[in-house]
Scaffold this motif. Structure first.
Motif, mmCIF file in Angstrom:
data_model
loop_
_atom_site.group_PDB
_atom_site.id
_atom_site.type_symbol
_atom_site.label_atom_id
_atom_site.label_comp_id
_atom_site.label_asym_id
_atom_site.label_seq_id
_atom_site.Cartn_x
_atom_site.Cartn_y
_atom_site.Cartn_z
ATOM 1 N N ASN A 151 0.803 -1.076 -0.018
ATOM 2 C CA ASN A 151 -0.062 0.022 0.105
ATOM 3 C C ASN A 151 0.948 1.425 0.030
ATOM 4 O OD1 ASN A 151 -2.546 -1.233 0.132
ATOM 5 N ND2 ASN A 151 -2.156 -1.605 2.498
ATOM 6 N N ALA A 152 0.361 2.297 -0.369
ATOM 7 C CA ALA A 152 0.948 3.724 -0.187
ATOM 8 C C ALA A 152 1.263 3.964 1.287
ATOM 9 C CB ALA A 152 0.057 4.762 -0.643
ATOM 10 N N ALA A 184 -10.580 8.658 5.858
ATOM 11 C CA ALA A 184 -9.489 9.018 4.966
ATOM 12 C C ALA A 184 -9.944 9.919 3.827
ATOM 13 C CB ALA A 184 -8.865 7.656 4.457
ATOM 14 N N LEU A 185 -10.944 9.801 3.448
ATOM 15 C CA LEU A 185 -11.526 10.896 2.236
ATOM 16 C C LEU A 185 -11.614 12.337 2.858
ATOM 17 C CD1 LEU A 185 -12.143 11.217 -0.775
ATOM 18 C CD2 LEU A 185 -14.599 10.717 -0.056
ATOM 19 N N ARG A 201 -8.027 5.281 -0.339
ATOM 20 C CA ARG A 201 -7.061 4.502 -0.483
ATOM 21 C C ARG A 201 -6.125 4.687 0.958
ATOM 22 N NH1 ARG A 201 -1.795 5.804 -2.337
ATOM 23 N NH2 ARG A 201 -1.940 8.166 -3.246
ATOM 24 N N MET A 202 -6.124 5.695 1.629
ATOM 25 C CA MET A 202 -5.254 5.804 2.636
ATOM 26 C C MET A 202 -5.880 5.351 3.925
ATOM 27 S SD MET A 202 -3.308 9.181 1.592
ATOM 28 C CE MET A 202 -2.521 9.457 3.162
ATOM 29 N N ARG A 228 -4.464 1.342 -8.417
ATOM 30 C CA ARG A 228 -4.487 1.511 -6.900
ATOM 31 C C ARG A 228 -3.368 2.604 -6.693
ATOM 32 N NH1 ARG A 228 -3.709 -3.295 -3.381
ATOM 33 N NH2 ARG A 228 -4.459 -1.961 -1.988
ATOM 34 N N ARG A 229 -2.831 3.423 -7.462
ATOM 35 C CA ARG A 229 -2.061 4.651 -6.927
ATOM 36 C C ARG A 229 -2.873 5.667 -6.814
ATOM 37 N NH1 ARG A 229 2.757 3.886 -11.347
ATOM 38 N NH2 ARG A 229 3.208 1.663 -10.709
#
Length: 77
Positions: free
Chosen positions: A3-4, A26-27, A34-35, A76-77
């Motif tokens: 993951n990032a 996270a949004l 994604r975080m 996924r980036r």
């Protein structure tokens, strides 16, 4: 799959509202769902929660830098 990763520089206290989720937080915090794993990692006692009931005390990491591994597929980036 990696993951990032983010450099955490501090934490902000947050009281969850009914139906909050890690993705939604996270949004709001980072502009990217994604975080969510970064917030979940800081709140391991709630990692199994899909939707919060409201009133749970959480720590929202303040991030300075986000690194996305090159091995992550483009979607996924």
């Amino acid at each position: 799959m990696p993951n990032a990763t983010a450099t955490v520089v501090g934490y902000e206290d947050y009281v969850a509202r009914q139906n909050d989720s890690f993705d939604m937080l996270a949004l709001q915090a980072y502009g990217e769902e994604r975080m969510a794993h970064i917030i979940a990692k800081a709140n391991r006692e709630h990692v199994g929660v899909l939707l919060f009931e409201g009133g749970e005390r959480l720590r929202i990491p303040i991030v300075e830098k986000v690194e996305t591994p090159e091995t992550l597929p483009p979607w996924r980036r």
